[in-house]
Design a protein around this motif. Structure first.
Motif, short mmCIF file in Angstrom:
data_model
loop_
_atom_site.label_atom_id
_atom_site.label_comp_id
_atom_site.label_asym_id
_atom_site.label_seq_id
_atom_site.Cartn_x
_atom_site.Cartn_y
_atom_site.Cartn_z
N ARG A 38 -4.90 44.39 22.65
CA ARG A 38 -5.62 44.17 21.17
C ARG A 38 -6.53 43.24 21.18
O ARG A 38 -7.51 43.37 20.56
CB ARG A 38 -4.25 43.59 20.49
CG ARG A 38 -4.23 43.87 18.96
CD ARG A 38 -2.71 43.76 18.31
NE ARG A 38 -2.00 42.44 18.63
CZ ARG A 38 -0.82 42.34 19.27
NH1 ARG A 38 -0.15 43.49 19.35
NH2 ARG A 38 -0.32 41.24 19.38
N MET A 39 -6.38 42.06 21.65
CA MET A 39 -7.27 40.89 21.72
C MET A 39 -8.71 41.64 22.70
O MET A 39 -9.67 41.41 21.97
CB MET A 39 -6.82 39.58 22.37
CG MET A 39 -5.64 39.09 21.71
SD MET A 39 -6.29 38.10 20.14
CE MET A 39 -7.17 36.77 20.88
N ALA A 40 -8.42 41.99 23.79
CA ALA A 40 -9.62 42.43 24.53
C ALA A 40 -10.49 43.38 23.48
O ALA A 40 -11.59 43.53 23.84
CB ALA A 40 -9.42 43.12 25.72
N ASP A 41 -9.77 44.29 22.88
CA ASP A 41 -10.53 45.12 22.07
C ASP A 41 -11.36 44.60 20.98
O ASP A 41 -12.41 45.04 20.65
CB ASP A 41 -9.45 45.95 21.21
CG ASP A 41 -10.12 47.38 20.78
OD1 ASP A 41 -11.08 48.03 20.94
OD2 ASP A 41 -9.81 47.48 19.40
N GLN A 42 -10.68 43.56 20.38
CA GLN A 42 -11.49 42.88 19.42
C GLN A 42 -12.52 41.70 19.57
O GLN A 42 -13.21 41.24 18.65
CB GLN A 42 -10.53 42.50 18.20
CG GLN A 42 -9.72 43.62 17.74
CD GLN A 42 -8.46 42.86 16.55
OE1 GLN A 42 -8.73 42.62 15.44
NE2 GLN A 42 -7.32 43.10 17.08
N ILE A 43 -12.35 41.12 20.79
CA ILE A 43 -13.25 40.18 21.08
C ILE A 43 -14.73 40.61 21.36
O ILE A 43 -14.93 41.69 21.73
CB ILE A 43 -12.86 39.35 22.25
CG1 ILE A 43 -11.54 38.60 22.08
CG2 ILE A 43 -13.88 38.39 22.95
CD1 ILE A 43 -11.21 37.97 23.50
N GLU A 44 -15.73 39.89 20.51
CA GLU A 44 -17.13 40.41 20.53
C GLU A 44 -17.75 39.74 21.97
O GLU A 44 -18.39 38.89 22.01
CB GLU A 44 -17.78 40.01 19.42
CG GLU A 44 -17.29 40.60 18.03
CD GLU A 44 -17.88 39.81 16.97
OE1 GLU A 44 -18.65 38.92 17.07
OE2 GLU A 44 -17.24 40.36 15.80
N SER A 45 -17.68 40.68 23.05
CA SER A 45 -18.32 40.18 24.08
C SER A 45 -18.66 41.12 25.38
O SER A 45 -17.80 42.38 24.90
CB SER A 45 -17.48 39.00 24.69
OG SER A 45 -16.50 39.47 25.47
N GLY A 46 -19.41 41.10 26.05
CA GLY A 46 -19.76 42.25 27.02
C GLY A 46 -18.37 42.34 28.28
O GLY A 46 -18.40 43.40 28.80
N ILE A 47 -17.91 41.33 28.25
CA ILE A 47 -17.03 41.23 29.45
C ILE A 47 -15.64 40.19 28.97
O ILE A 47 -15.98 39.37 28.38
CB ILE A 47 -17.42 40.34 30.74
CG1 ILE A 47 -18.50 41.06 31.17
CG2 ILE A 47 -16.47 40.17 31.77
CD1 ILE A 47 -19.71 40.05 31.90
N VAL A 48 -14.57 40.94 29.42
CA VAL A 48 -13.01 40.23 29.04
C VAL A 48 -12.36 40.17 30.12
O VAL A 48 -12.22 41.35 31.03
CB VAL A 48 -12.38 40.77 27.94
CG1 VAL A 48 -11.29 40.03 27.60
CG2 VAL A 48 -13.12 41.09 26.56
N TRP A 49 -12.00 39.02 30.70
CA TRP A 49 -10.95 38.69 31.83
C TRP A 49 -9.75 38.47 31.30
O TRP A 49 -9.58 37.62 30.38
CB TRP A 49 -11.47 37.73 32.90
CG TRP A 49 -12.63 38.00 33.77
CD1 TRP A 49 -12.46 38.77 34.94
CD2 TRP A 49 -13.89 37.60 33.73
NE1 TRP A 49 -13.61 39.05 35.53
CE2 TRP A 49 -14.58 38.29 34.83
CE3 TRP A 49 -14.57 36.87 32.99
CZ2 TRP A 49 -15.94 38.02 35.07
CZ3 TRP A 49 -16.27 36.45 33.33
CH2 TRP A 49 -16.52 37.24 34.23
N VAL A 50 -8.84 39.21 31.46
CA VAL A 50 -7.31 38.87 31.33
C VAL A 50 -6.54 38.22 32.34
O VAL A 50 -6.52 38.88 33.41
CB VAL A 50 -6.69 40.15 30.74
CG1 VAL A 50 -5.04 39.68 30.12
CG2 VAL A 50 -7.25 40.64 29.51
N ASN A 51 -6.10 37.02 32.25
CA ASN A 51 -5.39 36.19 33.28
C ASN A 51 -6.31 36.06 34.50
O ASN A 51 -5.64 36.17 35.77
CB ASN A 51 -3.93 36.79 33.69
CG ASN A 51 -3.31 36.81 32.41
OD1 ASN A 51 -3.26 35.97 31.68
ND2 ASN A 51 -2.35 37.77 32.26
#
Ligand code: NDP
Length: 480
Positions: free
Chosen positions: A426-439
Protein backbone atom coordinates in the motif's frame (compact mmCIF):
# COMPACT_ATOMS: atom_id res chain seq x y z
CA UNK A 1 52.82 19.40 -9.81
CA UNK A 2 51.05 16.75 -11.89
CA UNK A 3 48.81 18.10 -14.67
CA UNK A 4 46.08 15.78 -15.82
CA UNK A 5 45.01 16.06 -19.48
CA UNK A 6 41.97 15.85 -21.67
CA UNK A 7 41.54 12.65 -23.69
CA UNK A 8 40.58 13.53 -27.26
CA UNK A 9 40.76 11.33 -30.34
CA UNK A 10 42.56 8.60 -28.42
CA UNK A 11 45.35 10.83 -27.08
CA UNK A 12 46.00 12.86 -23.95
CA UNK A 13 46.28 16.55 -24.76
CA UNK A 14 46.45 19.87 -22.92
CA UNK A 15 43.52 22.34 -23.03
CA UNK A 16 43.63 24.67 -26.03
CA UNK A 17 43.83 27.76 -23.83
CA UNK A 18 46.72 26.30 -21.79
CA UNK A 19 44.88 27.08 -18.53
CA UNK A 20 44.63 24.79 -15.51
CA UNK A 21 42.67 24.80 -12.26
CA UNK A 22 43.52 23.38 -8.86
CA UNK A 23 42.40 19.94 -7.75
CA UNK A 24 42.21 19.70 -3.97
CA UNK A 25 42.56 16.59 -1.81
CA UNK A 26 39.60 16.76 0.60
CA UNK A 27 41.41 14.74 3.28
CA UNK A 28 44.10 17.41 3.66
CA UNK A 29 42.62 20.51 2.06
CA UNK A 30 45.76 20.81 -0.11
CA UNK A 31 46.04 21.14 -3.89
CA UNK A 32 47.57 17.96 -5.27
CA UNK A 33 47.22 18.21 -9.04
CA UNK A 34 46.03 20.54 -11.78
CA UNK A 35 43.24 19.90 -14.23
CA UNK A 36 42.54 21.45 -17.65
CA UNK A 37 40.26 24.48 -17.61
CA UNK A 38 38.80 23.43 -20.98
CA UNK A 39 36.46 25.56 -23.05
CA UNK A 40 34.34 25.45 -26.19
CA UNK A 41 37.40 24.94 -28.42
CA UNK A 42 38.17 21.65 -26.68
CA UNK A 43 34.53 20.62 -27.03
CA UNK A 44 34.80 21.35 -30.76
CA UNK A 45 37.90 19.14 -31.06
CA UNK A 46 36.16 16.35 -29.16
CA UNK A 47 33.05 16.62 -31.35
CA UNK A 48 35.16 16.48 -34.52
CA UNK A 49 36.92 13.34 -33.24
CA UNK A 50 33.60 11.73 -32.27
CA UNK A 51 32.08 12.64 -35.63
CA UNK A 52 34.95 10.98 -37.49
CA UNK A 53 34.75 7.85 -35.31
CA UNK A 54 30.98 7.40 -35.48
CA UNK A 55 30.54 5.68 -38.88
CA UNK A 56 32.91 2.82 -38.05
CA UNK A 57 31.90 2.44 -34.38
CA UNK A 58 28.18 2.38 -35.14
CA UNK A 59 28.69 -0.08 -38.01
CA UNK A 60 30.70 -2.50 -35.88
CA UNK A 61 28.94 -5.70 -34.89
CA UNK A 62 27.57 -5.71 -31.36
CA UNK A 63 29.90 -8.59 -30.51
CA UNK A 64 32.93 -6.54 -31.54
CA UNK A 65 31.76 -3.45 -29.67
CA UNK A 66 30.94 -5.59 -26.66
CA UNK A 67 34.41 -7.15 -26.79
CA UNK A 68 36.07 -3.72 -26.63
CA UNK A 69 33.89 -2.79 -23.66
CA UNK A 70 34.66 -6.07 -21.90
CA UNK A 71 38.35 -5.29 -22.25
CA UNK A 72 37.70 -1.85 -20.69
CA UNK A 73 35.93 -3.59 -17.80
CA UNK A 74 38.87 -5.99 -17.34
CA UNK A 75 41.33 -3.12 -17.73
CA UNK A 76 39.82 -1.24 -14.79
CA UNK A 77 39.73 -4.44 -12.76
CA UNK A 78 43.41 -5.10 -13.50
CA UNK A 79 44.30 -1.65 -12.15
CA UNK A 80 41.86 -1.90 -9.22
CA UNK A 81 44.27 -0.71 -6.51
CA UNK A 82 45.33 2.32 -8.51
CA UNK A 83 41.72 3.30 -9.29
CA UNK A 84 40.66 2.76 -5.66
CA UNK A 85 43.47 4.92 -4.30
CA UNK A 86 42.77 7.64 -6.86
CA UNK A 87 39.01 7.72 -6.20
CA UNK A 88 39.43 7.87 -2.47
CA UNK A 89 42.10 10.59 -2.66
CA UNK A 90 40.08 12.72 -5.10
CA UNK A 91 36.75 12.43 -3.28
CA UNK A 92 37.71 12.00 0.40
CA UNK A 93 35.77 8.73 0.80
CA UNK A 94 37.21 5.83 2.81
CA UNK A 95 39.43 3.54 0.73
CA UNK A 96 37.26 0.61 1.81
CA UNK A 97 34.18 2.23 0.21
CA UNK A 98 35.95 2.91 -3.09
CA UNK A 99 37.24 -0.69 -3.03
CA UNK A 100 33.86 -2.27 -2.28
CA UNK A 101 31.45 0.02 -4.10
CA UNK A 102 32.78 2.63 -6.52
CA UNK A 103 35.38 0.86 -8.63
CA UNK A 104 33.74 -2.60 -8.69
CA UNK A 105 30.58 -0.89 -9.95
CA UNK A 106 32.49 0.85 -12.73
CA UNK A 107 33.84 -2.59 -13.71
CA UNK A 108 30.26 -3.98 -13.68
CA UNK A 109 28.81 -1.08 -15.66
CA UNK A 110 31.04 -1.79 -18.67
CA UNK A 111 30.55 -5.54 -18.30
CA UNK A 112 26.78 -5.24 -17.91
CA UNK A 113 26.15 -3.04 -20.97
CA UNK A 114 28.68 -4.95 -23.12
CA UNK A 115 26.48 -8.02 -22.69
CA UNK A 116 23.07 -6.27 -22.39
CA UNK A 117 23.36 -4.92 -25.93
CA UNK A 118 23.47 -8.49 -27.25
CA UNK A 119 20.01 -9.12 -25.80
CA UNK A 120 18.44 -5.77 -26.66
CA UNK A 121 15.43 -6.35 -28.92
CA UNK A 122 13.17 -3.94 -30.76
CA UNK A 123 9.44 -4.17 -31.35
CA UNK A 124 7.33 -5.50 -34.18
CA UNK A 125 3.59 -4.77 -34.61
CA UNK A 126 1.57 -6.88 -36.96
CA UNK A 127 -1.55 -5.38 -38.62
CA UNK A 128 -3.56 -8.41 -39.66
CA UNK A 129 -4.22 -8.45 -43.39
CA UNK A 130 -2.54 -5.08 -43.93
CA UNK A 131 1.14 -5.26 -43.19
CA UNK A 132 3.80 -5.31 -40.54
CA UNK A 133 5.64 -2.65 -38.62
CA UNK A 134 9.08 -3.22 -37.23
CA UNK A 135 11.07 -0.76 -35.19
CA UNK A 136 14.76 -0.19 -35.74
CA UNK A 137 16.77 1.24 -32.89
CA UNK A 138 19.62 3.31 -34.27
CA UNK A 139 22.40 5.01 -32.31
CA UNK A 140 21.83 8.76 -31.93
CA UNK A 141 25.29 9.87 -33.05
CA UNK A 142 27.33 11.99 -30.65
CA UNK A 143 26.04 12.16 -27.09
CA UNK A 144 27.17 14.14 -24.04
CA UNK A 145 27.56 12.63 -20.56
CA UNK A 146 27.98 14.93 -17.56
CA UNK A 147 28.41 13.49 -14.08
CA UNK A 148 28.79 14.69 -10.46
CA UNK A 149 31.44 14.22 -7.77
CA UNK A 150 29.81 11.94 -5.23
CA UNK A 151 30.32 8.58 -6.98
CA UNK A 152 32.76 9.74 -9.65
CA UNK A 153 33.71 6.77 -11.86
CA UNK A 154 30.59 4.82 -10.82
CA UNK A 155 28.22 7.42 -12.29
CA UNK A 156 30.51 8.43 -15.16
CA UNK A 157 30.63 4.83 -16.43
CA UNK A 158 26.89 4.30 -15.73
CA UNK A 159 26.24 6.79 -18.55
CA UNK A 160 29.16 6.14 -20.87
CA UNK A 161 28.75 2.35 -20.99
CA UNK A 162 25.17 2.21 -22.38
CA UNK A 163 25.91 5.12 -24.74
CA UNK A 164 28.89 3.27 -26.24
CA UNK A 165 27.17 -0.12 -26.28
CA UNK A 166 24.31 1.37 -28.31
CA UNK A 167 26.82 2.52 -30.94
CA UNK A 168 27.16 6.21 -30.07
CA UNK A 169 30.35 8.21 -29.76
CA UNK A 170 30.68 10.12 -26.51
CA UNK A 171 31.94 13.46 -25.25
CA UNK A 172 32.04 13.18 -21.46
CA UNK A 173 32.80 15.48 -18.57
CA UNK A 174 33.36 14.35 -14.99
CA UNK A 175 32.95 16.80 -12.13
CA UNK A 176 35.78 19.26 -11.94
CA UNK A 177 36.13 18.37 -8.23
CA UNK A 178 36.73 14.63 -8.89
CA UNK A 179 38.36 14.22 -12.31
CA UNK A 180 41.12 11.73 -11.61
CA UNK A 181 39.59 8.32 -12.29
CA UNK A 182 37.97 9.66 -15.48
CA UNK A 183 41.48 10.75 -16.49
CA UNK A 184 42.79 7.21 -15.88
CA UNK A 185 39.92 5.73 -17.88
CA UNK A 186 41.28 7.22 -21.13
CA UNK A 187 44.39 5.05 -20.96
CA UNK A 188 42.33 1.95 -20.14
CA UNK A 189 40.19 2.57 -23.24
CA UNK A 190 43.30 3.04 -25.37
CA UNK A 191 44.81 -0.19 -24.04
CA UNK A 192 41.51 -1.99 -24.67
CA UNK A 193 41.73 -1.12 -28.36
CA UNK A 194 38.81 1.30 -28.38
CA UNK A 195 39.05 3.20 -31.67
CA UNK A 196 40.24 6.81 -31.39
CA UNK A 197 37.49 9.39 -31.00
CA UNK A 198 34.83 6.96 -29.73
CA UNK A 199 35.15 8.25 -26.15
CA UNK A 200 36.46 11.76 -25.49
CA UNK A 201 36.93 12.97 -21.91
CA UNK A 202 37.09 16.69 -21.15
CA UNK A 203 37.95 18.32 -17.83
CA UNK A 204 36.96 21.71 -16.53
CA UNK A 205 34.15 23.81 -15.14
CA UNK A 206 30.49 23.07 -15.71
CA UNK A 207 29.78 26.66 -16.63
CA UNK A 208 32.29 26.61 -19.50
CA UNK A 209 33.05 23.15 -20.86
CA UNK A 210 29.77 21.58 -19.62
CA UNK A 211 27.76 24.46 -21.01
CA UNK A 212 29.56 24.26 -24.36
CA UNK A 213 28.67 20.57 -24.56
CA UNK A 214 25.00 21.25 -23.87
CA UNK A 215 24.98 23.99 -26.52
CA UNK A 216 26.89 22.16 -29.25
CA UNK A 217 24.48 21.43 -32.13
CA UNK A 218 26.15 18.12 -33.02
CA UNK A 219 25.74 16.67 -29.52
CA UNK A 220 22.24 15.27 -29.92
CA UNK A 221 21.54 13.96 -26.42
CA UNK A 222 22.66 14.89 -22.91
CA UNK A 223 22.70 12.46 -20.04
CA UNK A 224 23.22 14.50 -16.88
CA UNK A 225 23.43 13.65 -13.19
CA UNK A 226 23.76 16.50 -10.72
CA UNK A 227 21.86 19.18 -8.85
CA UNK A 228 18.29 20.21 -9.67
CA UNK A 229 19.25 23.84 -10.40
CA UNK A 230 21.89 22.75 -12.92
CA UNK A 231 19.39 20.31 -14.43
CA UNK A 232 16.87 23.13 -14.86
CA UNK A 233 19.47 25.22 -16.66
CA UNK A 234 20.45 22.35 -18.94
CA UNK A 235 16.80 21.62 -19.77
CA UNK A 236 16.20 25.30 -20.62
CA UNK A 237 19.27 25.41 -22.84
CA UNK A 238 18.81 22.09 -24.62
CA UNK A 239 15.02 22.13 -25.13
CA UNK A 240 14.93 24.63 -28.05
CA UNK A 241 17.52 22.46 -29.84
CA UNK A 242 15.23 19.40 -29.38
CA UNK A 243 17.95 17.39 -27.68
CA UNK A 244 17.11 14.17 -25.94
CA UNK A 245 17.60 14.64 -22.20
CA UNK A 246 18.05 12.32 -19.26
CA UNK A 247 18.24 14.26 -16.01
CA UNK A 248 19.04 12.55 -12.69
CA UNK A 249 18.77 15.27 -10.07
CA UNK A 250 18.57 15.90 -6.34
CA UNK A 251 16.68 14.10 -3.61
CA UNK A 252 15.38 14.44 -0.05
CA UNK A 253 14.51 10.84 0.58
CA UNK A 254 12.22 9.59 3.36
CA UNK A 255 13.14 6.58 5.49
CA UNK A 256 9.87 5.37 7.05
CA UNK A 257 10.14 3.05 10.04
CA UNK A 258 7.09 1.22 11.39
CA UNK A 259 7.04 -0.31 14.89
CA UNK A 260 6.63 -3.85 13.48
CA UNK A 261 9.96 -3.82 11.64
CA UNK A 262 12.96 -6.07 12.29
CA UNK A 263 14.59 -3.55 14.64
CA UNK A 264 18.22 -4.71 14.43
CA UNK A 265 18.24 -5.02 10.66
CA UNK A 266 16.55 -1.64 10.35
CA UNK A 267 19.03 0.00 12.74
CA UNK A 268 22.21 -1.18 11.05
CA UNK A 269 20.83 -0.42 7.58
CA UNK A 270 19.60 3.01 8.67
CA UNK A 271 23.12 3.82 9.84
CA UNK A 272 24.32 3.14 6.30
CA UNK A 273 21.41 4.77 4.50
CA UNK A 274 22.02 7.92 6.54
CA UNK A 275 25.79 8.27 6.41
CA UNK A 276 27.35 6.08 3.69
CA UNK A 277 29.76 8.14 1.58
CA UNK A 278 29.42 10.91 4.22
CA UNK A 279 25.72 11.15 3.35
CA UNK A 280 26.67 12.22 -0.18
CA UNK A 281 24.61 9.66 -2.08
CA UNK A 282 21.51 10.87 -3.89
CA UNK A 283 19.72 7.81 -2.43
CA UNK A 284 20.55 8.43 1.25
CA UNK A 285 17.51 8.66 3.50
CA UNK A 286 17.88 12.06 5.11
CA UNK A 287 14.40 12.33 6.68
CA UNK A 288 13.76 9.51 9.13
CA UNK A 289 10.12 9.03 10.19
CA UNK A 290 9.63 6.66 13.12
CA UNK A 291 6.30 5.29 14.35
CA UNK A 292 5.69 6.72 17.79
CA UNK A 293 5.66 3.47 19.87
CA UNK A 294 9.34 2.86 19.00
CA UNK A 295 10.47 6.47 18.61
CA UNK A 296 12.33 6.73 21.94
CA UNK A 297 13.87 3.26 21.61
CA UNK A 298 15.04 4.08 18.07
CA UNK A 299 16.37 7.48 19.09
CA UNK A 300 18.50 6.09 21.94
CA UNK A 301 19.91 3.18 19.90
CA UNK A 302 20.53 5.23 16.76
CA UNK A 303 22.21 8.15 18.52
CA UNK A 304 24.46 5.74 20.40
CA UNK A 305 25.58 4.03 17.19
CA UNK A 306 26.02 7.28 15.27
CA UNK A 307 28.11 8.85 18.02
CA UNK A 308 30.52 5.90 17.84
CA UNK A 309 31.06 6.21 14.07
CA UNK A 310 34.75 6.69 13.33
CA UNK A 311 35.42 9.76 11.19
CA UNK A 312 38.98 9.63 9.89
CA UNK A 313 41.26 10.11 6.90
CA UNK A 314 40.34 7.88 3.95
CA UNK A 315 43.36 5.57 4.20
CA UNK A 316 42.66 4.74 7.88
CA UNK A 317 41.24 1.17 7.91
CA UNK A 318 39.12 2.15 10.93
CA UNK A 319 37.40 5.01 9.06
CA UNK A 320 33.66 4.55 8.58
CA UNK A 321 33.38 8.10 7.28
CA UNK A 322 35.97 10.21 5.49
CA UNK A 323 36.08 13.83 4.36
CA UNK A 324 33.35 15.77 2.59
CA UNK A 325 34.23 16.54 -1.01
CA UNK A 326 35.15 20.22 -0.80
CA UNK A 327 35.39 23.23 1.46
CA UNK A 328 32.34 25.00 -0.04
CA UNK A 329 30.32 21.79 0.33
CA UNK A 330 31.41 21.36 3.97
CA UNK A 331 30.45 24.98 4.64
CA UNK A 332 27.05 24.39 3.03
CA UNK A 333 26.46 21.33 5.23
CA UNK A 334 27.52 23.19 8.40
CA UNK A 335 25.26 26.12 7.44
CA UNK A 336 22.29 23.74 7.26
CA UNK A 337 23.07 22.50 10.77
CA UNK A 338 22.95 26.15 11.94
CA UNK A 339 19.68 26.63 10.05
CA UNK A 340 18.23 23.54 11.74
CA UNK A 341 19.03 25.05 15.16
CA UNK A 342 17.46 28.37 14.15
CA UNK A 343 14.36 26.46 13.05
CA UNK A 344 14.07 24.94 16.54
CA UNK A 345 15.89 21.65 16.02
CA UNK A 346 17.95 19.92 18.71
CA UNK A 347 21.25 18.35 17.68
CA UNK A 348 21.31 14.93 19.39
CA UNK A 349 24.80 14.02 18.23
CA UNK A 350 27.40 15.53 15.89
CA UNK A 351 26.72 19.00 14.53
CA UNK A 352 30.33 20.09 14.13
CA UNK A 353 33.47 19.95 12.07
CA UNK A 354 36.10 17.38 13.09
CA UNK A 355 39.72 18.54 13.18
CA UNK A 356 42.06 15.56 12.74
CA UNK A 357 45.79 15.66 13.60
CA UNK A 358 48.24 16.92 10.94
CA UNK A 359 48.52 16.45 8.00
CA UNK A 360 44.73 16.14 7.96
CA UNK A 361 43.94 19.16 10.13
CA UNK A 362 42.70 21.21 7.15
CA UNK A 363 40.58 18.38 5.73
CA UNK A 364 36.80 18.66 5.40
CA UNK A 365 35.50 16.34 8.12
CA UNK A 366 32.05 16.68 9.69
CA UNK A 367 30.70 14.50 12.48
CA UNK A 368 27.56 12.51 11.55
CA UNK A 369 24.66 14.55 12.79
CA UNK A 370 21.19 13.63 14.04
CA UNK A 371 18.61 16.36 14.62
CA UNK A 372 15.13 16.14 16.18
CA UNK A 373 12.31 18.50 16.96
CA UNK A 374 11.80 19.97 13.50
CA UNK A 375 8.54 20.38 11.59
CA UNK A 376 8.31 18.28 8.42
CA UNK A 377 7.84 21.40 6.30
CA UNK A 378 10.74 23.54 7.55
CA UNK A 379 13.61 24.32 5.18
CA UNK A 380 15.94 21.78 6.81
CA UNK A 381 13.40 19.08 5.99
CA UNK A 382 12.57 20.32 2.50
CA UNK A 383 15.94 21.28 0.97
CA UNK A 384 18.66 18.90 -0.10
CA UNK A 385 21.68 19.00 2.25
CA UNK A 386 23.61 16.11 0.65
CA UNK A 387 25.81 15.50 3.66
CA UNK A 388 26.01 13.58 6.95
CA UNK A 389 22.89 15.15 8.45
CA UNK A 390 19.58 13.41 9.17
CA UNK A 391 16.46 14.49 10.99
CA UNK A 392 14.21 12.18 13.00
CA UNK A 393 10.48 12.70 13.42
CA UNK A 394 7.73 10.65 15.08
CA UNK A 395 4.46 9.78 13.32
CA UNK A 396 1.16 8.16 14.31
CA UNK A 397 -0.65 7.05 11.15
CA UNK A 398 0.08 5.89 7.61
CA UNK A 399 -1.78 8.86 6.15
CA UNK A 400 0.22 11.31 8.22
CA UNK A 401 3.60 9.82 7.29
CA UNK A 402 2.66 9.60 3.62
CA UNK A 403 1.70 13.27 3.63
CA UNK A 404 5.03 14.22 5.25
CA UNK A 405 7.09 11.88 3.05
CA UNK A 406 5.52 13.28 -0.12
CA UNK A 407 5.72 16.93 1.00
CA UNK A 408 9.03 17.84 -0.68
CA UNK A 409 9.60 18.89 -4.28
CA UNK A 410 11.78 15.78 -4.72
CA UNK A 411 10.90 12.17 -5.45
CA UNK A 412 13.97 10.02 -5.97
CA UNK A 413 13.99 7.12 -3.50
CA UNK A 414 12.22 5.96 -0.34
CA UNK A 415 12.90 3.28 2.25
CA UNK A 416 10.17 1.49 4.16
CA UNK A 417 10.58 -0.72 7.23
CA UNK A 418 7.65 -2.98 8.17
CA UNK A 419 6.79 -6.67 8.43
CA UNK A 420 3.19 -6.07 7.33
CA UNK A 421 3.08 -7.19 3.69
CA UNK A 422 -0.15 -5.41 2.83
CA UNK A 423 1.08 -2.16 4.31
CA UNK A 424 4.36 -2.46 2.40
CA UNK A 425 2.49 -2.74 -0.92
CA UNK A 426 0.00 0.00 0.00
CA UNK A 427 2.72 2.44 0.99
CA UNK A 428 5.06 1.59 -1.90
CA UNK A 429 2.19 2.33 -4.26
CA UNK A 430 1.53 5.76 -2.77
CA UNK A 431 5.00 7.12 -2.09
CA UNK A 432 5.96 9.66 -4.74
CA UNK A 433 9.37 8.42 -5.82
CA UNK A 434 11.09 6.54 -8.62
CA UNK A 435 12.52 3.87 -6.31
CA UNK A 436 11.18 2.22 -3.13
CA UNK A 437 13.14 -0.22 -0.98
CA UNK A 438 11.21 -2.30 1.52
CA UNK A 439 13.30 -3.61 4.44
CA UNK A 440 16.47 -2.82 2.52
CA UNK A 441 18.51 0.04 1.12
CA UNK A 442 20.66 0.50 -1.95
CA UNK A 443 20.13 -2.99 -3.28
CA UNK A 444 20.75 -2.41 -6.98
CA UNK A 445 20.02 -4.65 -9.93
CA UNK A 446 21.43 -2.95 -13.02
CA UNK A 447 18.46 -4.11 -15.12
CA UNK A 448 15.92 -2.07 -13.13
CA UNK A 449 14.77 1.47 -14.03
CA UNK A 450 16.66 4.08 -12.05
CA UNK A 451 15.56 7.69 -11.64
CA UNK A 452 13.20 10.08 -9.94
CA UNK A 453 9.93 11.97 -10.23
CA UNK A 454 9.08 15.63 -9.55
CA UNK A 455 12.25 17.77 -9.19
CA UNK A 456 14.40 14.63 -8.94
CA UNK A 457 14.56 14.33 -12.68
CA UNK A 458 13.26 13.25 -16.03
CA UNK A 459 13.84 9.85 -17.61
CA UNK A 460 15.31 6.63 -16.31
CA UNK A 461 18.70 5.00 -16.46
CA UNK A 462 19.57 1.30 -16.18
CA UNK A 463 18.90 -1.76 -18.31
CA UNK A 464 16.65 -1.32 -21.35
CA UNK A 465 15.73 2.20 -20.23
CA UNK A 466 19.31 3.36 -20.82
CA UNK A 467 19.61 1.55 -24.14
CA UNK A 468 16.31 3.04 -25.27
CA UNK A 469 17.47 6.51 -24.25
CA UNK A 470 20.69 6.18 -26.23
CA UNK A 471 18.93 4.98 -29.41
CA UNK A 472 16.38 6.52 -31.77
CA UNK A 473 13.46 4.31 -32.74
CA UNK A 474 12.58 4.23 -36.42
CA UNK A 475 9.39 2.49 -37.47
CA UNK A 476 9.24 0.73 -40.84
CA UNK A 477 5.91 -0.40 -42.32
CA UNK A 478 5.70 -3.05 -45.03
CA UNK A 479 2.42 -3.70 -46.84
CA UNK A 480 1.37 -7.33 -47.22
P1 NDP B 1 26.18 19.95 -10.09
O1 NDP B 1 24.84 20.11 -10.68
O2 NDP B 1 26.85 21.14 -9.51
O3 NDP B 1 27.21 19.37 -11.16
C1 NDP B 1 27.02 18.16 -11.87
C2 NDP B 1 27.85 18.20 -13.13
O4 NDP B 1 27.34 19.21 -14.01
C3 NDP B 1 29.30 18.57 -12.89
O5 NDP B 1 30.12 17.87 -13.80
C4 NDP B 1 29.30 20.05 -13.18
O6 NDP B 1 30.56 20.56 -13.49
C5 NDP B 1 28.36 20.12 -14.36
N1 NDP B 1 27.77 21.43 -14.59
C6 NDP B 1 27.60 22.46 -13.73
N2 NDP B 1 27.02 23.52 -14.36
C7 NDP B 1 26.82 23.14 -15.64
C8 NDP B 1 26.25 23.78 -16.79
N3 NDP B 1 25.79 25.03 -16.75
N4 NDP B 1 26.18 23.11 -17.94
C9 NDP B 1 26.64 21.82 -18.01
N5 NDP B 1 27.21 21.16 -16.96
C10 NDP B 1 27.28 21.81 -15.79
O7 NDP B 1 26.05 18.78 -9.03
P2 NDP B 1 27.16 18.25 -8.02
O8 NDP B 1 28.38 17.86 -8.79
O9 NDP B 1 27.28 19.23 -6.91
O10 NDP B 1 26.50 16.90 -7.49
C11 NDP B 1 25.63 16.83 -6.43
C12 NDP B 1 24.20 16.74 -6.90
O11 NDP B 1 24.04 15.60 -7.73
C13 NDP B 1 23.20 16.57 -5.78
O12 NDP B 1 22.11 17.43 -5.99
C14 NDP B 1 22.75 15.12 -5.91
O13 NDP B 1 21.46 14.87 -5.43
C15 NDP B 1 22.83 14.92 -7.38
N6 NDP B 1 22.93 13.51 -7.68
C16 NDP B 1 21.84 12.89 -8.23
C17 NDP B 1 21.87 11.53 -8.50
C18 NDP B 1 20.71 10.85 -9.14
O14 NDP B 1 20.91 9.73 -9.63
N7 NDP B 1 19.55 11.43 -9.19
C19 NDP B 1 23.06 10.72 -8.17
C20 NDP B 1 24.13 11.48 -7.60
C21 NDP B 1 24.06 12.83 -7.36
P3 NDP B 1 31.58 21.12 -12.37
O15 NDP B 1 31.22 20.57 -11.06
O16 NDP B 1 32.86 20.61 -12.85
O17 NDP B 1 31.49 22.59 -12.41
Amino acid sequence: MEKIQNFINGAYCPPTNGQYIDNVEPATGQVYCLIPNSDDRDVELAVQAADAAFPAWSAMSIEERGAVMMRVSKGIEARMDEFVAAESRDNGKPVSLAAHVDIPRAVSNFHFFATAIEHFASESHNMVGEGINYTLRKPIGIVGCISPWNLPLYLFSWKIAPALAAGNCVVAKPSEITPYTAYLLGQVCKDAGMPDGVLNILHGLGGSVGDAMVKHPKIKAISFTGGTKTGEYIARTAAPMFKKLSLELGGKNPNIIFADCDFDDMLSTTLRSSFANQGQICLCGSRIFVERPIYEKFKAAFVEKVSKTVVSFPQDPAARMGALVSKPHMEKVLSYIELAKEEGGTVLTGGERVILPAPYHEGYYVRPTVIEGLAYDCRTNQEEIFGPVVTIMPFDTEDEVLMMANSTEYGLAATLWTSDLKRAHRMADQIESGIVWVNAWLVRDLRTPFGGVKSSGVGREGGWEALRFFTEPKNVFIKY
